[in-house]
Design a protein around this motif. Structure first.
Motif, PDB file in Angstrom:
ATOM      1  N   ALA A 182     133.251 -12.779  33.150  1.00  0.00           N
ATOM      2  CA  ALA A 182     132.964 -12.446  34.620  1.00  0.00           C
ATOM      3  C   ALA A 182     132.107 -13.620  35.223  1.00  0.00           C
ATOM      4  CB  ALA A 182     131.696 -11.091  34.341  1.00  0.00           C
ATOM      5  N   GLU A 183     131.484 -14.122  34.400  1.00  0.00           N
ATOM      6  CA  GLU A 183     130.767 -15.421  34.993  1.00  0.00           C
ATOM      7  C   GLU A 183     131.713 -16.440  35.698  1.00  0.00           C
ATOM      8  OE1 GLU A 183     127.429 -18.871  33.737  1.00  0.00           O
ATOM      9  OE2 GLU A 183     127.813 -17.287  32.352  1.00  0.00           O
ATOM     10  N   HIS A 184     132.756 -16.877  34.833  1.00  0.00           N
ATOM     11  CA  HIS A 184     133.860 -17.682  35.025  1.00  0.00           C
ATOM     12  C   HIS A 184     134.222 -17.351  36.425  1.00  0.00           C
ATOM     13  CE1 HIS A 184     136.792 -20.729  34.630  1.00  0.00           C
ATOM     14  NE2 HIS A 184     137.820 -19.693  34.797  1.00  0.00           N
ATOM     15  N   THR A 185     134.762 -16.194  36.636  1.00  0.00           N
ATOM     16  CA  THR A 185     135.734 -15.704  37.443  1.00  0.00           C
ATOM     17  C   THR A 185     134.908 -15.370  38.935  1.00  0.00           C
ATOM     18  OG1 THR A 185     135.842 -13.403  36.871  1.00  0.00           O
ATOM     19  CG2 THR A 185     137.682 -15.091  36.073  1.00  0.00           C
ATOM     20  N   GLY A 186     133.577 -15.207  38.522  1.00  0.00           N
ATOM     21  CA  GLY A 186     132.701 -14.589  39.628  1.00  0.00           C
ATOM     22  C   GLY A 186     133.086 -13.010  40.324  1.00  0.00           C
ATOM     23  N   ASP A 187     133.786 -12.534  39.219  1.00  0.00           N
ATOM     24  CA  ASP A 187     134.332 -11.308  39.693  1.00  0.00           C
ATOM     25  C   ASP A 187     133.257  -9.923  39.500  1.00  0.00           C
ATOM     26  OD1 ASP A 187     135.558  -8.660  39.673  1.00  0.00           O
ATOM     27  OD2 ASP A 187     137.668  -9.738  39.278  1.00  0.00           O
ATOM     28  N   VAL A 188     132.874  -9.501  40.504  1.00  0.00           N
ATOM     29  CA  VAL A 188     131.726  -8.444  40.603  1.00  0.00           C
ATOM     30  C   VAL A 188     132.347  -7.110  39.860  1.00  0.00           C
ATOM     31  CG1 VAL A 188     130.340  -6.909  42.094  1.00  0.00           C
ATOM     32  CG2 VAL A 188     130.925  -9.249  42.714  1.00  0.00           C
ATOM     33  N   ASP A 189     133.477  -6.829  40.033  1.00  0.00           N
ATOM     34  CA  ASP A 189     134.118  -5.526  39.351  1.00  0.00           C
ATOM     35  C   ASP A 189     133.868  -5.894  37.786  1.00  0.00           C
ATOM     36  OD1 ASP A 189     134.774  -4.251  41.348  1.00  0.00           O
ATOM     37  OD2 ASP A 189     136.631  -5.188  41.757  1.00  0.00           O
ATOM     38  N   LEU A 190     134.233  -7.045  37.003  1.00  0.00           N
ATOM     39  CA  LEU A 190     134.008  -7.234  35.852  1.00  0.00           C
ATOM     40  C   LEU A 190     132.659  -7.048  35.453  1.00  0.00           C
ATOM     41  CD1 LEU A 190     136.276 -10.192  34.853  1.00  0.00           C
ATOM     42  CD2 LEU A 190     136.580  -7.906  34.193  1.00  0.00           C
ATOM     43  N   GLN A 191     131.848  -7.555  36.273  1.00  0.00           N
ATOM     44  CA  GLN A 191     130.259  -7.528  35.873  1.00  0.00           C
ATOM     45  C   GLN A 191     129.864  -5.965  35.861  1.00  0.00           C
ATOM     46  OE1 GLN A 191     127.552 -10.048  38.224  1.00  0.00           O
ATOM     47  NE2 GLN A 191     129.304 -10.899  39.206  1.00  0.00           N
ATOM     48  N   VAL A 192     130.359  -5.136  36.747  1.00  0.00           N
ATOM     49  CA  VAL A 192     130.068  -3.806  36.643  1.00  0.00           C
ATOM     50  C   VAL A 192     130.846  -3.172  35.372  1.00  0.00           C
ATOM     51  CG1 VAL A 192     130.568  -1.678  37.731  1.00  0.00           C
ATOM     52  CG2 VAL A 192     129.896  -3.556  39.305  1.00  0.00           C
ATOM     53  N   VAL A 193     132.115  -3.667  35.037  1.00  0.00           N
ATOM     54  CA  VAL A 193     132.600  -3.015  33.840  1.00  0.00           C
ATOM     55  C   VAL A 193     131.709  -3.371  32.560  1.00  0.00           C
ATOM     56  CG1 VAL A 193     134.544  -3.199  32.364  1.00  0.00           C
ATOM     57  CG2 VAL A 193     135.026  -3.253  34.514  1.00  0.00           C
ATOM     58  N   TYR A 213     144.603 -13.243  29.441  1.00  0.00           N
ATOM     59  CA  TYR A 213     143.190 -13.372  28.706  1.00  0.00           C
ATOM     60  C   TYR A 213     142.268 -12.364  29.277  1.00  0.00           C
ATOM     61  CZ  TYR A 213     138.798 -15.133  27.018  1.00  0.00           C
ATOM     62  OH  TYR A 213     137.540 -15.515  26.358  1.00  0.00           O
ATOM     63  N   ARG A 214     142.215 -12.147  30.481  1.00  0.00           N
ATOM     64  CA  ARG A 214     141.598 -11.032  31.136  1.00  0.00           C
ATOM     65  C   ARG A 214     142.170  -9.845  30.853  1.00  0.00           C
ATOM     66  NH1 ARG A 214     139.424 -10.080  37.437  1.00  0.00           N
ATOM     67  NH2 ARG A 214     139.218  -7.850  37.330  1.00  0.00           N
ATOM     68  N   GLU A 215     143.458  -9.740  30.948  1.00  0.00           N
ATOM     69  CA  GLU A 215     144.183  -8.277  30.683  1.00  0.00           C
ATOM     70  C   GLU A 215     143.712  -7.875  29.274  1.00  0.00           C
ATOM     71  OE1 GLU A 215     148.580  -6.387  29.993  1.00  0.00           O
ATOM     72  OE2 GLU A 215     148.211  -8.522  31.090  1.00  0.00           O
ATOM     73  N   ARG A 216     143.939  -8.834  28.207  1.00  0.00           N
ATOM     74  CA  ARG A 216     143.695  -8.409  26.867  1.00  0.00           C
ATOM     75  C   ARG A 216     142.031  -7.980  26.625  1.00  0.00           C
ATOM     76  NH1 ARG A 216     147.585 -10.049  22.992  1.00  0.00           N
ATOM     77  NH2 ARG A 216     149.670  -9.621  23.972  1.00  0.00           N
ATOM     78  N   ALA A 217     141.283  -8.943  27.215  1.00  0.00           N
ATOM     79  CA  ALA A 217     139.896  -8.732  26.790  1.00  0.00           C
ATOM     80  C   ALA A 217     139.440  -7.358  27.591  1.00  0.00           C
ATOM     81  CB  ALA A 217     138.974  -9.810  27.545  1.00  0.00           C
ATOM     82  N   VAL A 218     139.933  -7.166  28.835  1.00  0.00           N
ATOM     83  CA  VAL A 218     139.331  -5.929  29.465  1.00  0.00           C
ATOM     84  C   VAL A 218     139.945  -4.648  28.486  1.00  0.00           C
ATOM     85  CG1 VAL A 218     139.443  -4.473  31.503  1.00  0.00           C
ATOM     86  CG2 VAL A 218     139.189  -6.951  31.742  1.00  0.00           C
ATOM     87  N   ALA A 219     141.162  -4.646  28.248  1.00  0.00           N
ATOM     88  CA  ALA A 219     141.912  -3.597  27.532  1.00  0.00           C
ATOM     89  C   ALA A 219     140.915  -3.259  26.146  1.00  0.00           C
ATOM     90  CB  ALA A 219     143.224  -4.073  27.217  1.00  0.00           C
ATOM     91  N   ARG A 220     140.615  -4.267  25.529  1.00  0.00           N
ATOM     92  CA  ARG A 220     139.800  -4.244  24.124  1.00  0.00           C
ATOM     93  C   ARG A 220     138.497  -3.466  24.469  1.00  0.00           C
ATOM     94  NH1 ARG A 220     140.308  -9.083  20.321  1.00  0.00           N
ATOM     95  NH2 ARG A 220     138.841  -7.785  19.076  1.00  0.00           N
ATOM     96  N   PHE A 221     137.787  -4.331  25.546  1.00  0.00           N
ATOM     97  CA  PHE A 221     136.415  -3.861  25.836  1.00  0.00           C
ATOM     98  C   PHE A 221     136.317  -2.381  26.441  1.00  0.00           C
ATOM     99  CE2 PHE A 221     132.312  -3.773  28.688  1.00  0.00           C
ATOM    100  CZ  PHE A 221     131.675  -4.419  27.777  1.00  0.00           C
ATOM    101  N   GLU A 222     137.409  -1.877  27.067  1.00  0.00           N
ATOM    102  CA  GLU A 222     137.280  -0.558  27.594  1.00  0.00           C
ATOM    103  C   GLU A 222     137.376   0.645  26.507  1.00  0.00           C
ATOM    104  OE1 GLU A 222     140.331  -0.637  30.772  1.00  0.00           O
ATOM    105  OE2 GLU A 222     138.941  -1.118  32.357  1.00  0.00           O
ATOM    106  N   ARG A 223     138.063   0.010  25.551  1.00  0.00           N
ATOM    107  CA  ARG A 223     138.057   0.962  24.424  1.00  0.00           C
ATOM    108  C   ARG A 223     136.793   1.323  23.574  1.00  0.00           C
ATOM    109  NH1 ARG A 223     142.990  -1.600  23.330  1.00  0.00           N
ATOM    110  NH2 ARG A 223     142.191  -2.839  21.677  1.00  0.00           N
ATOM    111  N   LEU A 224     135.496   0.581  24.066  1.00  0.00           N
ATOM    112  CA  LEU A 224     134.332   0.764  23.361  1.00  0.00           C
ATOM    113  C   LEU A 224     133.915   2.077  24.006  1.00  0.00           C
ATOM    114  CD1 LEU A 224     132.857  -2.935  23.282  1.00  0.00           C
ATOM    115  CD2 LEU A 224     133.845  -1.578  21.425  1.00  0.00           C
TER     116      LEU A 224
END
Length: 355
Positions: free
Chosen positions: A196-207, A159-170
């Motif tokens: 980002a909220e679910h995982t608590g991942d700071v890197d995702l928040q920055v992305v 889920y994360r891989e697919r979501a990040v890949a699509r988001f990074e294309r924006l």
């Protein structure tokens, strides 16, 4: 069958086009038994135009109640999924959107429970959840915490891989630009924020936050997240990026404050002095001078910094310079020589009416 026509029965499948109640696209619901008939009943109720909405609503509520009983009995994942799709489709732009959204939330909760109690393919579930949130003009909000056990580590990673890949294309919205928040951007932003909220991942928040850098406040948001995570070096780097982008305007004061605090916390005193100095040089004023003085004094080289800064500045208001003279004259041991020279120059200006 034409657009807007009621649903028609065709063997064991309900087919039809959207009615005035907002059911979008062609619908096919399997009726392989009493359980699978629930989604069909919901679709039929939504398509009816010969009875009041209250009657249709009662039927939809009854369908959801029966689904709840099925889920409590330990099954119902597939029919809950079909029912979600029927209700989400019906909620697109229709007059009953708000009411149907509440039903969608309830059925999603039931679907998550059903998936958690039955063996499911985590990756397939992840793909469906992403489609559900990005495939409609008005998508539902999915709470990943409810699906955590069903997704598993592999499903969540997918889920994360697919979501990040699509988001990074924006595209990134640069400083001073007016961002275009179309349907896809809003949907993916919501997906990423929830992830980002679910995982608590700071890197995702920055992305997520760094996709919109249209103002200094957005740089400040990124720096704040990194500061709160204890990542001082990255926080200060984002402060410096924000100051370079804003040219000392807008959120610059807050950016400098955050950067200086983090530098002092990390023991980078000279870097803190540099931030205060650049802020004062960009907008010379008494408050900026006082803050620069406080930080530089802690570094032990205030006299050299002060004379160098004031000598290089042009256009500082005499009012500010008089405040500088008064502050420096009160220093124990007497003011440095440049203070006397500055006082004499200010007296001369006052006598001649110069500025």
């Amino acid at each position: 069958m034409g657009a807007g026509a009621p649903f028609a029965w065709s063997g064991r499948v309900i087919t039809g086009w959207a009615s005035g109640w907002g059911l979008v696209g062609r619908v096919g619901v399997r009726l392989d038994g009493a359980v699978d008939a629930l989604a069909g009943r919901a679709a039929a109720a939504l398509a009816r135009v010969d009875v009041p909405w209250s009657v249709r609503w009662d039927e939809l509520a009854a369908v959801v109640a029966e689904l709840s009983a099925v889920v409590r009995a330990g099954s119902g994942a597939s029919v809950a999924r079909e029912l979600v799709e029927v209700l989400v489709s019906a909620a697109q732009g229709g007059a009953r959107r708000a009411a149907l959204a509440g039903l969608v939330d309830r059925v999603l909760d039931l679907h998550a429970v059903a998936c958690g109690g039955a063996p499911v393919d985590g990756r397939e579930l992840a793909a469906w959840l992403l489609w559900l949130q990005t495939g409609f003009a008005e998508p539902p909000e999915v709470r990943l915490a409810a699906y955590a056990s069903a997704l598993g580590e592999d499903g969540l990673a997918f889920y994360r891989e697919r979501a990040v890949a699509r988001f990074e294309r924006l595209p990134v919205i640069g400083f001073g630009e007016t961002g275009r928040y179309d349907r896809e951007r809003w949907a993916l932003l919501r997906v990423m924020e929830e992830l980002a909220e679910h995982t608590g991942d700071v890197d995702l928040q920055v992305v997520v936050l760094s996709k919109d850098l249209s103002s200094g406040w957005h740089y400040l948001q990124v720096a704040t997240v990194l500061r709160d995570a204890g990542r001082s070096a990255e926080a200060v780097a984002w402060v410096e990026r924000g100051l370079a982008a804003t040219g000392g305007r807008g959120a610059a004061t807050r950016l400098v404050d955050l950067g200086v605090d983090e530098c002092l916390r990390a023991g980078w005193v000279r870097r803190a002095v540099g931030l205060r100095r650049r802020a004062f040089e960009a907008h010379p004023g008494w408050e900026g001078y006082a803050r620069l003085r406080a930080v530089a004094s802690s570094a032990g080289d205030w006299s050299a910094v002060c004379e160098e800064v004031l000598t290089g500045l042009v256009g500082v208001a005499d009012e500010v310079l008089w405040q500088v003279v008064e502050a420096e004259s009160a220093v124990p041991g007497g003011p440095p020589g440049w203070v006397g020279r500055l006082r004499a120059e200010l007296v001369r200006r006052r006598g001649t009416g110069g500025s």
